[in-house]
Design a protein around this motif. Structure first.
Motif, PDB file in Angstrom:
ATOM      1  N   ALA A  26      10.535  -8.032  -0.065  1.00  0.00           N
ATOM      2  CA  ALA A  26       9.236  -8.137   0.630  1.00  0.00           C
ATOM      3  C   ALA A  26       8.464  -6.829   0.573  1.00  0.00           C
ATOM      4  CB  ALA A  26       9.449  -8.564   2.078  1.00  0.00           C
ATOM      5  N   SER A  27       9.172  -5.704   0.565  1.00  0.00           N
ATOM      6  CA  SER A  27       8.481  -4.400   0.520  1.00  0.00           C
ATOM      7  C   SER A  27       8.617  -3.758  -0.854  1.00  0.00           C
ATOM      8  CB  SER A  27       9.069  -3.469   1.581  1.00  0.00           C
ATOM      9  OG  SER A  27      10.408  -3.136   1.229  1.00  0.00           O
ATOM     10  N   ALA A  30      10.607  -0.503  -0.909  1.00  0.00           N
ATOM     11  CA  ALA A  30      10.057   0.772  -0.426  1.00  0.00           C
ATOM     12  C   ALA A  30      11.197   1.560   0.205  1.00  0.00           C
ATOM     13  CB  ALA A  30       8.960   0.507   0.594  1.00  0.00           C
ATOM     14  N   LYS A  62      11.445  -7.860  -9.377  1.00  0.00           N
ATOM     15  CA  LYS A  62      10.059  -7.361  -9.439  1.00  0.00           C
ATOM     16  C   LYS A  62       9.971  -5.847  -9.296  1.00  0.00           C
ATOM     17  CE  LYS A  62       5.430  -7.748  -7.474  1.00  0.00           C
ATOM     18  NZ  LYS A  62       4.511  -8.382  -6.549  1.00  0.00           N
ATOM     19  N   ALA A  66       9.298   0.612  -5.345  1.00  0.00           N
ATOM     20  CA  ALA A  66       7.874   0.965  -5.524  1.00  0.00           C
ATOM     21  C   ALA A  66       7.520   2.265  -4.810  1.00  0.00           C
ATOM     22  CB  ALA A  66       6.988  -0.179  -5.053  1.00  0.00           C
ATOM     23  N   GLY A  67       8.532   3.088  -4.539  1.00  0.00           N
ATOM     24  CA  GLY A  67       8.243   4.414  -3.985  1.00  0.00           C
ATOM     25  C   GLY A  67       8.727   4.581  -2.569  1.00  0.00           C
ATOM     26  N   ALA A  68       8.514   5.779  -2.055  1.00  0.00           N
ATOM     27  CA  ALA A  68       8.861   6.054  -0.662  1.00  0.00           C
ATOM     28  C   ALA A  68       7.981   5.179   0.228  1.00  0.00           C
ATOM     29  CB  ALA A  68       8.636   7.528  -0.361  1.00  0.00           C
ATOM     30  N   ASP A  69       8.480   4.902   1.424  1.00  0.00           N
ATOM     31  CA  ASP A  69       7.810   3.977   2.334  1.00  0.00           C
ATOM     32  C   ASP A  69       6.512   4.594   2.870  1.00  0.00           C
ATOM     33  OD1 ASP A  69       7.082   2.059   4.105  1.00  0.00           O
ATOM     34  OD2 ASP A  69       8.704   2.445   5.528  1.00  0.00           O
ATOM     35  N   ILE A  70       5.400   4.072   2.381  1.00  0.00           N
ATOM     36  CA  ILE A  70       4.092   4.634   2.737  1.00  0.00           C
ATOM     37  C   ILE A  70       3.798   4.403   4.225  1.00  0.00           C
ATOM     38  CG2 ILE A  70       1.605   4.579   2.221  1.00  0.00           C
ATOM     39  CD1 ILE A  70       2.420   3.612  -0.645  1.00  0.00           C
ATOM     40  N   PHE A  90      16.617  13.108  -0.417  1.00  0.00           N
ATOM     41  CA  PHE A  90      16.366  12.851  -1.834  1.00  0.00           C
ATOM     42  C   PHE A  90      17.173  13.803  -2.719  1.00  0.00           C
ATOM     43  CE2 PHE A  90      13.175  10.138  -3.944  1.00  0.00           C
ATOM     44  CZ  PHE A  90      13.012   9.230  -2.917  1.00  0.00           C
ATOM     45  N   GLY A 111       8.769   7.641  -5.590  1.00  0.00           N
ATOM     46  CA  GLY A 111      10.156   7.941  -5.227  1.00  0.00           C
ATOM     47  C   GLY A 111      11.156   7.023  -5.920  1.00  0.00           C
ATOM     48  N   GLU A 114      11.700   8.520  -9.150  1.00  0.00           N
ATOM     49  CA  GLU A 114      12.426   9.780  -8.952  1.00  0.00           C
ATOM     50  C   GLU A 114      13.916   9.529  -8.696  1.00  0.00           C
ATOM     51  OE1 GLU A 114       9.441  11.116  -6.032  1.00  0.00           O
ATOM     52  OE2 GLU A 114       9.272  12.917  -7.266  1.00  0.00           O
ATOM     53  N   GLY A 142       7.416  14.248  -4.707  1.00  0.00           N
ATOM     54  CA  GLY A 142       8.144  15.233  -3.892  1.00  0.00           C
ATOM     55  C   GLY A 142       9.636  15.081  -4.014  1.00  0.00           C
ATOM     56  N   GLY A 143      10.079  14.155  -4.877  1.00  0.00           N
ATOM     57  CA  GLY A 143      11.510  13.897  -5.026  1.00  0.00           C
ATOM     58  C   GLY A 143      12.017  14.294  -6.408  1.00  0.00           C
TER      59      GLY A 143
HETATM   60  N1  CO8 Z   1       5.707   1.687   0.686  1.00  0.00           N
HETATM   61  C1  CO8 Z   1       5.594   0.697   1.593  1.00  0.00           C
HETATM   62  N2  CO8 Z   1       5.306  -0.585   1.290  1.00  0.00           N
HETATM   63  C2  CO8 Z   1       5.116  -0.880  -0.004  1.00  0.00           C
HETATM   64  C3  CO8 Z   1       5.197   0.097  -1.018  1.00  0.00           C
HETATM   65  C4  CO8 Z   1       5.523   1.434  -0.627  1.00  0.00           C
HETATM   66  N3  CO8 Z   1       5.676   2.421  -1.525  1.00  0.00           N
HETATM   67  N4  CO8 Z   1       4.939  -0.493  -2.193  1.00  0.00           N
HETATM   68  C5  CO8 Z   1       4.711  -1.792  -1.937  1.00  0.00           C
HETATM   69  N5  CO8 Z   1       4.815  -2.028  -0.609  1.00  0.00           N
HETATM   70  C6  CO8 Z   1       4.648  -3.296   0.087  1.00  0.00           C
HETATM   71  C7  CO8 Z   1       3.182  -3.663   0.220  1.00  0.00           C
HETATM   72  O1  CO8 Z   1       2.603  -2.999   1.313  1.00  0.00           O
HETATM   73  C8  CO8 Z   1       3.274  -5.166   0.401  1.00  0.00           C
HETATM   74  O2  CO8 Z   1       3.648  -5.425   1.724  1.00  0.00           O
HETATM   75  P1  CO8 Z   1       2.793  -6.520   2.576  1.00  0.00           P
HETATM   76  O3  CO8 Z   1       3.030  -7.815   1.845  1.00  0.00           O
HETATM   77  O4  CO8 Z   1       3.443  -6.470   3.923  1.00  0.00           O
HETATM   78  O5  CO8 Z   1       1.401  -6.083   2.534  1.00  0.00           O
HETATM   79  C9  CO8 Z   1       4.459  -5.552  -0.469  1.00  0.00           C
HETATM   80  O6  CO8 Z   1       5.193  -4.357  -0.675  1.00  0.00           O
HETATM   81  C10 CO8 Z   1       4.065  -6.099  -1.822  1.00  0.00           C
HETATM   82  O7  CO8 Z   1       3.191  -5.153  -2.413  1.00  0.00           O
HETATM   83  P2  CO8 Z   1       1.790  -5.597  -3.054  1.00  0.00           P
HETATM   84  O8  CO8 Z   1       1.191  -6.740  -2.314  1.00  0.00           O
HETATM   85  O9  CO8 Z   1       0.966  -4.367  -3.191  1.00  0.00           O
HETATM   86  O10 CO8 Z   1       2.289  -6.138  -4.478  1.00  0.00           O
HETATM   87  P3  CO8 Z   1       1.467  -6.130  -5.837  1.00  0.00           P
HETATM   88  O11 CO8 Z   1       2.278  -6.918  -6.798  1.00  0.00           O
HETATM   89  O12 CO8 Z   1       0.054  -6.531  -5.624  1.00  0.00           O
HETATM   90  O13 CO8 Z   1       1.459  -4.586  -6.312  1.00  0.00           O
HETATM   91  C11 CO8 Z   1       2.423  -2.419  -6.701  1.00  0.00           C
HETATM   92  C12 CO8 Z   1       2.653  -3.935  -6.661  1.00  0.00           C
HETATM   93  C13 CO8 Z   1       1.482  -2.090  -7.845  1.00  0.00           C
HETATM   94  C14 CO8 Z   1       3.782  -1.771  -6.951  1.00  0.00           C
HETATM   95  C15 CO8 Z   1       1.818  -1.949  -5.363  1.00  0.00           C
HETATM   96  O14 CO8 Z   1       2.597  -2.472  -4.294  1.00  0.00           O
HETATM   97  C16 CO8 Z   1       1.765  -0.465  -5.201  1.00  0.00           C
HETATM   98  O15 CO8 Z   1       0.915   0.182  -5.799  1.00  0.00           O
HETATM   99  N6  CO8 Z   1       2.671   0.129  -4.368  1.00  0.00           N
HETATM  100  C17 CO8 Z   1       2.649   1.516  -4.045  1.00  0.00           C
HETATM  101  C18 CO8 Z   1       3.152   2.370  -5.194  1.00  0.00           C
HETATM  102  C19 CO8 Z   1       3.090   3.830  -4.818  1.00  0.00           C
HETATM  103  O16 CO8 Z   1       2.039   4.372  -4.554  1.00  0.00           O
HETATM  104  N7  CO8 Z   1       4.266   4.502  -4.802  1.00  0.00           N
HETATM  105  C20 CO8 Z   1       4.353   5.885  -4.428  1.00  0.00           C
HETATM  106  C21 CO8 Z   1       4.656   5.987  -2.973  1.00  0.00           C
HETATM  107  S1  CO8 Z   1       4.667   7.653  -2.395  1.00  0.00           S
HETATM  108  C22 CO8 Z   1       6.147   8.237  -2.918  1.00  0.00           C
HETATM  109  O17 CO8 Z   1       6.948   7.561  -3.474  1.00  0.00           O
HETATM  110  C23 CO8 Z   1       6.372   9.661  -2.637  1.00  0.00           C
HETATM  111  C24 CO8 Z   1       7.741  10.071  -3.053  1.00  0.00           C
HETATM  112  C25 CO8 Z   1       7.865  11.473  -2.649  1.00  0.00           C
HETATM  113  C26 CO8 Z   1       9.265  11.886  -2.650  1.00  0.00           C
HETATM  114  C27 CO8 Z   1       9.954  11.247  -1.640  1.00  0.00           C
HETATM  115  C28 CO8 Z   1      10.872  12.143  -1.076  1.00  0.00           C
HETATM  116  C29 CO8 Z   1      11.614  11.390  -0.114  1.00  0.00           C
END
Ligand code: CO8
Length: 260
Positions: A26-27, A30, A62, A66-70, A90, A111, A114, A142-143
């Motif tokens: 679902a996430s 994340a 899928k 998709a990265g650290a929990d935003i 990390f 993440g 990473e 950052g990871g």
């Molecule tokens: N964090 C939290 N929730 C997420 C994340 C995330 N990184 N990625 C996806 N989700 C959630 C969405 O919010 C959504 O939840 P909801 O249905 O409740 O709204 C669910 O997953 C499905 O996502 P989408 O509806 O967006 O699915 P799509 O198929 O339309 O898109 C993508 C898929 C392209 C992957 C899109 O979800 C996306 O762009 N995600 C974010 C990617 C991102 O920016 N990643 C980087 C995050 S920051 C990071 O990783 C920093 C690391 C630093 C180091 C960490 C050290 C600990």
């Protein structure tokens, strides 16, 4: 992909392979503190289990992750994120002895990528997409992304990926040497297991020593790295498997590895 009925972080042992699956579809997996804790604990447990010789880390079909929990990072101040144990953790990925292989299907972003880069090898499904899109969130990787990716694919392309959110598909990642193999979707899990089993059939002390020397090649100047490698080479002459491996060669038969 297997195991998607049970949510959470799944661990099973299949023969000599320790299989971990991040399974929060679902996430898109994340990475929050709970997921990272589960991952680190499982790596430690499997690394210490004498039955296990190779560790595999899967995500869902899928998304590997998709990265650290935003959600949890969004409201934080600098002080809070510096103090947050989650980010520190990390750095603990990679502090194990046995080979750890990331098996990436779908998104490996931020993440998530990473974590894969901190593993010893990456096996990719044909659907894999790799990227470091943190710039779109007003931050940077950052990871380990800026350091590990630049070392692997060179500064020019790593800079483009990090500054302009340039992503890599599986075949491009393979061409650049980021991933070891690209497998079709239908046989992905099976082929990852076969890849792992091939390594699991090698003598474990030599596998662990070779991995350790390769890891150090990122850390040490060449002279120190060569000394480190030679020490490990010498040490393996006290193992039963060195005796068996060389004797088997001379007797023109397959070795029967002794170490467990
Ligand atoms: N964090 C939290 N929730 C997420 C994340 C995330 N990184 N990625 C996806 N989700 C959630 C969405 O919010 C959504 O939840 P909801 O249905 O409740 O709204 C669910 O997953 C499905 O996502 P989408 O509806 O967006 O699915 P799509 O198929 O339309 O898109 C993508 C898929 C392209 C992957 C899109 O979800 C996306 O762009 N995600 C974010 C990617 C991102 O920016 N990643 C980087 C995050 S920051 C990071 O990783 C920093 C690391 C630093 C180091 C960490 C050290 C600990």
């Amino acid at each position: 992909m297997e195991n998607e009925r049970n949510e959470g972080f799944l661990v099973r042992i299949e023969g000599p392979i320790g299989v971990m699956t991040m399974n929060k579809p679902a996430s898109l997996n994340a990475l929050d503190a709970g997921m990272l804790d589960d991952l680190l604990q499982a790596i430690k447990r499997l690394d210490n289990d004498p039955v296990v010789r190779v560790l595999l880390l899967f995500g869902t079909e899928k998304a590997f992750a998709a990265g650290a929990d935003i959600h949890s990072m969004a409201p934080m101040t600098q002080q809070q994120i510096r103090a947050d144990g989650f980010i520190q953790k990390f750095g603990e990925i990679g502090q194990h002895n046995k080979p750890l292989i990331a098996c990436v299907s779908g998104y490996a972003l931020g993440g998530g990528f990473e974590v894969a880069l901190a593993c010893d090898m990456i096996l990719a499904c044909e659907t894999a997409i790799f990227g470091l899109p943190e710039i779109n969130l007003g931050v940077i990787p950052g990871g380990g992304g800026t350091q590990r990716l630049a070392r692997q694919i060179g500064k020019a392309l790593a800079t483009e990926m990090i500054l302009a959110d340039r992503k890599l598909d599986a075949s491009e990642a393979a061409r650049l040497g980021v991933v070891n193999r690209v497998y079709p979707k239908d046989t992905f899990v099976q082929q990852c297991m076969e890849f792992a089993n091939k390594i699991a059939g090698k003598p474990i002390d030599a596998v662990v020593a070779a991995r350790s020397a390769i890891v150090q090649s990122d850390e040490l100047p060449l002279k120190s790295g060569l000394d480190y490698e030679r020490d490990l080479f010498y040490a393996l002459f006290d193992t039963d498997d060195q005796k068996e491996g060389m004797r088997a060669f001379l007797e023109k038969r397959k070795p029967a590895w002794i170490s467990k």
